[in-house]
Design a protein around this motif. Structure first.
Motif, PDB file in Angstrom:
ATOM      1  N   ILE B  67     136.867  23.010  55.381  1.00  0.00           N
ATOM      2  CA  ILE B  67     136.966  24.238  55.697  1.00  0.00           C
ATOM      3  C   ILE B  67     135.800  25.380  55.292  1.00  0.00           C
ATOM      4  O   ILE B  67     134.838  25.213  54.661  1.00  0.00           O
ATOM      5  CB  ILE B  67     138.131  24.816  54.479  1.00  0.00           C
ATOM      6  N   VAL B  68     135.722  26.276  56.254  1.00  0.00           N
ATOM      7  CA  VAL B  68     134.519  26.967  56.590  1.00  0.00           C
ATOM      8  C   VAL B  68     134.573  28.436  56.419  1.00  0.00           C
ATOM      9  O   VAL B  68     133.849  29.320  56.386  1.00  0.00           O
ATOM     10  CB  VAL B  68     133.896  26.810  58.136  1.00  0.00           C
ATOM     11  N   PHE B  69     135.939  28.769  56.288  1.00  0.00           N
ATOM     12  CA  PHE B  69     136.279  30.382  56.109  1.00  0.00           C
ATOM     13  C   PHE B  69     137.506  30.407  55.285  1.00  0.00           C
ATOM     14  O   PHE B  69     138.654  29.715  55.754  1.00  0.00           O
ATOM     15  CB  PHE B  69     136.234  31.170  57.103  1.00  0.00           C
ATOM     16  N   GLU B  71     140.362  33.601  54.132  1.00  0.00           N
ATOM     17  CA  GLU B  71     140.868  34.821  54.111  1.00  0.00           C
ATOM     18  C   GLU B  71     141.631  34.942  52.781  1.00  0.00           C
ATOM     19  O   GLU B  71     142.884  34.438  53.064  1.00  0.00           O
ATOM     20  CB  GLU B  71     141.465  35.355  55.385  1.00  0.00           C
ATOM     21  N   ALA B  87     144.518  33.239  55.366  1.00  0.00           N
ATOM     22  CA  ALA B  87     144.416  32.256  56.125  1.00  0.00           C
ATOM     23  C   ALA B  87     143.010  31.247  55.707  1.00  0.00           C
ATOM     24  O   ALA B  87     142.141  31.529  55.122  1.00  0.00           O
ATOM     25  CB  ALA B  87     143.734  32.739  57.548  1.00  0.00           C
ATOM     26  N   GLU B  89     140.230  28.714  57.575  1.00  0.00           N
ATOM     27  CA  GLU B  89     139.697  27.945  58.582  1.00  0.00           C
ATOM     28  C   GLU B  89     138.773  26.987  58.565  1.00  0.00           C
ATOM     29  O   GLU B  89     138.043  26.950  57.835  1.00  0.00           O
ATOM     30  CB  GLU B  89     138.965  29.307  59.499  1.00  0.00           C
ATOM     31  N   VAL B  94     142.890  26.965  62.742  1.00  0.00           N
ATOM     32  CA  VAL B  94     143.256  27.907  61.619  1.00  0.00           C
ATOM     33  C   VAL B  94     144.408  27.851  61.029  1.00  0.00           C
ATOM     34  O   VAL B  94     145.489  27.382  61.520  1.00  0.00           O
ATOM     35  CB  VAL B  94     143.238  29.297  62.506  1.00  0.00           C
ATOM     36  N   GLU B 113     134.329  32.929  49.152  1.00  0.00           N
ATOM     37  CA  GLU B 113     133.619  33.553  50.075  1.00  0.00           C
ATOM     38  C   GLU B 113     132.180  32.726  50.683  1.00  0.00           C
ATOM     39  O   GLU B 113     131.953  32.618  51.602  1.00  0.00           O
ATOM     40  CB  GLU B 113     133.349  35.166  49.540  1.00  0.00           C
TER      41      GLU B 113
END
Lengths: 902, 158
Positions: B67-69, B71, B87, B89, B94, B113
């Motif tokens: 997982i790289v991001f 939200e 979310a 990503e 996604v 983050e």
């Protein structure tokens, strides 16, 4: 849905626990348990191994194979010449100028091409080829996808692994992109190319018989390659902005065909050479190319032929741009994202050449976007991500591959490093220990003048009193030469030109020039005497300028019959390869660029390199060179090097030219060896050179200037070339020719003509002693051991792959000044493994053979033992402060004193 | 939580996400704690005094890969049960995150983050996504238990 195909490595992937997916009709590993991020970083830091056997592979052979590939592919297949360029990126265009597929074409063996296409397009490509094959008699097209496996080993560590596993390194491709070779690995025949789809400057793709692939796969894993799946392959290609069919080629989101030139890489993959002739899509591609050429000049008059283009976009806001996302500029839709994700990158510490990867990584959101063609680099965009707008910017690239062995991420928000006024030296040398001196205290602008004075004194003391200076292109001139160089002519002009109306009398354009006119006349006289030649031109102010002047004069001379048409360039030139000792001043990427024609067959500069001996790349292979001269028929042959260990075969080439009646101009660039010219090394004019160029400050004693000399007598036709050289010097190359250093150079020429018989043999003896001593200390010394490794002032060391810069820096921290150099096995200067040294300057300061042996011991302590004997280096230098081979004594004392007082 | 990734033309690898890839881990290898409740979309919820902490399951992170991001939900905002609130990503996909129960967001995991990989390495602890002040704590009863979730996973694998 059909059952997906499996590659011969399917079981290997399962055994590793790979997550398998269907891709292009094949069941392939998308990632292994370690995950895509580790795989991506594994490639960037070490080496990754990929199974790419799903790619389609066709063999094309038979009498009309070349004509066929020229017809159905966009690139110029005739430019593939087995070595060193035997692979090329190419497109399979349709008549509308869109891509049916993109592909790589290889030529491993004479008369046979191997084409690699995308897995999902294999059938479509095959059918397209069949449609066109009919008219090509004797064409043989084979689909070998199932017989042959394909592996990709990519990353900075790939080269070490390949060298370890190869049974004989001789078959490996040369260290340049798209070079190919055939090599045996663990007894398996491997067709291997320096190609790849990762942006790595070092990477290999290999084709082997299917049954042998599992054994090789295991071997690469054993050697530490990280098994990497399709997910990493995709992030790596995206980071290096390489296109993927279906995203950047094919049809766009609206279902329209994408023109090939929408992806700028097309300019490397499409050839309009007249020799290639007509091919599928040529007309449409020609239109796109015309539009592309205007768009890059920001002229949008033909934009309708190429309304959108692919650009690199970096996200500056939070979020990830995914394929299909809308892109806006100023609230208006301008295109969409074609490929995008979050990509990991290694952080680098330090800067410039010394920068290196850390173990840390970060993530950045990058994409390729298909955008209106009038958008330019730096434009601020917004990308729609789940209903929100995320800020983004158009960038030139995301990654650079031009500093091997590592690929370097170009990060959008990195700090621009500002150089302080008078950048502090990297290492403190105090106490023999290396330490970072810390940041320099900022200076007020008003401190500038005194700071400059102080630093100039410090720097001169350091280089003149404390350093062992071993850069072979440098020389400290004598006190007389130095003082003369700042006498009054240093501030004057003395343009002059021979006038035929006055029986070639030189006409000067300014007054007050009698003294400098006499200096120049005497200087020419000294050089004619020194070299044993008919003419000398001394106004050029560097060796590079000397060469450019000769090339310009050659072009002038070969066009002498026709002064109305566009002048043609030199049709064929032979020189030393830049990677095998050749210098920039004889290369198409350097001084030769504007003077040599492109070979219409290869569309590359019409330059052929001398073949070299397999056991010694610094020595020209004479029989092979003579054969090549016959086939190339060069108009100009340029001998001479910057890594100059051995005699150049002037006499042998001259003899051959006479026997074959070929009237090539034979030029000898003596920049490095001008001060060694004579019976102890070699005498270019006596051996048959037509022209000698050089710089006057390497082995010669002078100030920094250039020289052109010629054997042509006034009575012969070729004297017109000499006259062209005079014209290309003035008014061609110089107006002001730096008169001060010319005065100094005359004294240097007096010194050389007087002292050469003592100086020259001593330099050569010292170089041989230094080389021998370094060898005995355990260094890898280049050159022919039979001649004591060197016949000149130079000594070359191999200190290990990509270690050159670091070793040179460590030597500098210990006051030994030399330079790192790419050897024939290195990709470029950033991966240099060579250290180049010259003994001429320190010989002039009185060092002899036993002193160079002491120096070799100190170098061993620094490079091999990791010590820092700075004080010992300083004390060695302390003994050699006085310059020899120059005029000294009471008879000059009074005049020197008046010079100093001027 | 489900795959929401769409656009492609066939010659790509992006269509693989939750449930579509061939399994890497057996269900028995997954961490499925007993002190949390589960949704059909692979979120978990744990009562911690006044608030309910939420995140995604080991199964979800394992399917997504690195997982790289992340939200995260909007601090202070009220969401209905089942509403999309964030979310995840990964490099390739996604996945949306849905509210396991209705309520107001009382805390978010801001360390995600800089370290989105926490969702992979510790999905039930350091990789939590949000703290919810529930509208109706009884909504928890509507979520699956440890055993029910395992049964569902077994079912979806058949």
């Amino acid at each position: 849905m059909e059952t997906p195909e499996r590659t011969v490595l399917f079981d290997s992937h399962k055994a590793l626990g790979a997550r398998m997916v269907e891709f292009g009709g094949w069941e392939m590993p998308i990632e292994y348990p370690s995950g895509v991020i580790k795989e991506h970083l594994g490639v960037r830091s070490g080496a990754g191994i990929f199974d790419v056997s799903h790619m389609g592979r066709f063999i094309i052979r038979g009498d009309s194979a070349l004509r066929f590939v020229q017809h159905v592919l966009s690139n110029n297949a005739e430019a593939l010449d087995l070595a060193p360029t035997a692979a090329q990126y190419t497109l399979i265009p349709d008549e509308t100028g869109a891509a049916i597929d993109d592909a790589f074409l290889y030529r491993f063996v004479e008369g046979e091409y191997l084409l690699v296409v995308n897995a999902a397009n294999r059938k479509k490509d095959w059918d397209h080829f069949q449609l066109h094959a009919g008219t090509f008699a004797g064409l043989e097209l084979l689909d070998v996808t199932y017989d042959m496996a394909m592996l990709a080993l990519q990353g900075p560590g790939s080269r070490r692994i390949i060298e370890e596993v190869a049974d004989d390194v001789a078959g490996l491709p040369e260290p340049s992109r798209n070079a190919v070779g055939i090599v045996s690995i663990a007894g398996v025949r491997v067709m291997i190319a320096r190609t790849g789809y990762t942006g790595e400057p070092l990477g290999f793709e290999m084709f082997v018989d299917g049954k042998d692939a599992p054994r090789l796969w295991d071997l690469f894993l054993e050697k530490g390659a990280v098994p990497s799946g399709l997910a990493a392959r995709d992030t790596l290609r995206l980071e290096s902005s390489l296109p993927l069919y279906g995203h950047e080629f094919g049809i766009d989101r609206q279902g329209r065909e994408i023109p090939c030139f929408a992806f700028p890489i097309a300019k490397l993959a499409v050839s309009f050479s007249p020799l290639k002739g007509d091919f599928v899509g040529r007309g449409a591609l020609g239109k796109q190319f015309a539009a592309y050429s205007k768009i890059i000049a920001r002229d949008y008059s033909l934009i309708s032929s190429l309304p959108r283009m692919f650009m690199c976009v970096a996200l500056t806001g939070k979020g990830i741009a995914r394929a299909g996302a809308e892109v806006l500029m100023g609230g208006k839709p301008v295109g969409y994202v074609s490929s995008g994700t979050m990509i990991p990158y290694r952080e680098f510490e330090d800067k410039g050449l010394l920068s290196r990867q850390t173990g840390e990584h970060k993530l950045r959101a990058l994409c390729l976007a298909y955008l209106d063609s009038d958008i330019v680099e730096g434009d601020k965009l917004a990308v729609e991500v789940r209903g929100n707008l995320v800020e983004a910017v158009v960038v030139e690239y995301h990654l650079r591959s031009d500093a091997p062995p590592y690929a370097h991420p170009i990060v959008q928000d990195h700090d621009i490093l500002e150089l302080p006024l008078f950048c502090p030296r990297k290492f403190c040398r105090e106490g023999g220990r290396l330490a970072d001196p810390g940041p320099e205290v900022p200076v007020k602008p008003s401190d500038g003048p005194s700071l400059l004075l102080r630093k100039a004194v410090e720097n001169t003391r350091w280089r003149q009193h404390e350093c062992i200076n071993l850069i072979p292109s440098e020389m400290t001139p004598s006190p007389m030469v130095r003082l003369l160089s700042i006498t009054d002519p240093a501030f004057r002009y003395a343009e002059h030109k021979g006038a035929k109306a006055f029986y070639e009398t030189e006409i000067f354009y300014y007054q007050g020039t009698d003294f400098i006119a006499e200096v120049e006349w005497r200087l020419e006289e000294e050089f004619r005497k020194y070299l044993g030649c008919a003419e000398a031109e001394t106004r050029v102010i560097s060796g590079q300028m000397a060469n450019m002047t000769v090339y310009g004069a050659m072009v002038d001379y070969i066009n002498r019959a026709d002064r109305r048409s566009e002048p043609r360039r030199l049709r064929a030139v032979m020189n030393n390869h830049i990677g095998r000792g050749g210098h920039l001043s004889a290369q198409p990427m350097g001084a030769l660029r504007d003077f040599v024609a492109r070979d219409p067959r290869t569309e590359r500069p019409a330059v052929t390199n001398f073949p070299v001996l397999p056991e010694n790349p610094y020595k020209i292979d004479i029989p092979a060179t003579l054969d090549l001269i016959d086939s190339c028929r060069p108009e100009l042959i340029i001998l001479g090097k910057s890594m100059f260990l051995h005699r150049e075969p002037v006499a042998e080439i001259r003899k051959h030219l006479i026997e074959t009646g070929l009237d090539s101009v034979l030029m000898y660039d003596a920049a490095h060896v001008l001060g060694l010219t004579g019976p102890y090394f070699q005498q270019p004019f006596a051996e048959g050179a037509d022209l000698v160029t050089g710089s006057t400050h390497k082995t010669f004693f002078g100030t920094q200037r250039g020289l052109i000399a010629s054997r042509y007598e006034q009575s012969e036709e070729r004297y017109e070339l000499w006259e062209a050289i005079r014209r290309r010097t003035f008014p061609g190359a110089v107006s002001n020719h730096h008169l001060g250093t010319m005065v100094g150079l005359l004294m240097a020429a007096y010194e050389m003509n007087f002292f050469k018989d003592q100086y020259q043999p001593k330099v050569i003896a010292n170089a041989k002693a230094f080389a021998r001593a370094l060898k005995e200390c355990g260094f890898d010394v280049a050159g022919d051991p039979a001649t004591g490794f060197t016949e000149t002032h130079q000594v070359l060391l191999n200190v290990g792959y990509a270690r050159g810069a670091e070793v040179a820096k460590r030597l500098e921290a210990n006051n030994i000044i030399c330079n790192y150099q790419a050897t024939p096995l290195d990709e470029g200067f950033t991966s240099a493994s060579g250290i180049r040294m010259g003994v001429s300057e320190m010989t002039r300061f009185g060092m002899s053979e036993k002193d160079f042996q002491s120096l070799a011991d100190l170098m061993k302590a620094i490079v091999i033992d990791g010590a820092n004997p700075l004080d010992k280096v300083k004390s060695l230098r302390e003994q050699f402060r006085e310059l020899h081979f120059c005029f000294t004594g009471d008879e000059y004392a009074e005049l020197m004193e008046s010079l100093r007082k001027l | 939580m489900r795959n929401c990734y769409g656009y492609c033309q066939g010659n790509c690898i992006h269509r693989t996400s939750i449930g579509k890839g061939i399994k890497m881990k057996e269900i028995s290898q997954l961490v499925i704690p007993e002190d949390v409740r589960y949704t059909r979309d692979h979120e978990w919820a744990r009562v911690e005094g006044e608030i309910v902490r939420m995140g995604v399951t080991d199964y979800a992170q394992e399917q997504l890969g690195d997982i790289v991001f992340v939200e995260v939900p909007q601090m202070g905002r009220r969401y209905a049960k089942g509403e999309e609130c964030g979310a995840l990503e990964s490099v390739k996909a996604v996945a949306e995150v849905y509210m396991p129960l209705g309520g107001q967001i009382a805390g978010i995991n801001s360390t995600l983050e800089g370290s989105p990989g926490l969702v992979n390495s510790s999905p039930y602890t350091d990789g939590w996504i949000a703290e919810v002040k529930p509208s109706e704590i009884s909504d928890m009863e509507g979520l699956m238990t440890h055993n029910e979730y395992i049964e569902m996973l077994k079912g979806s694998r058949q």
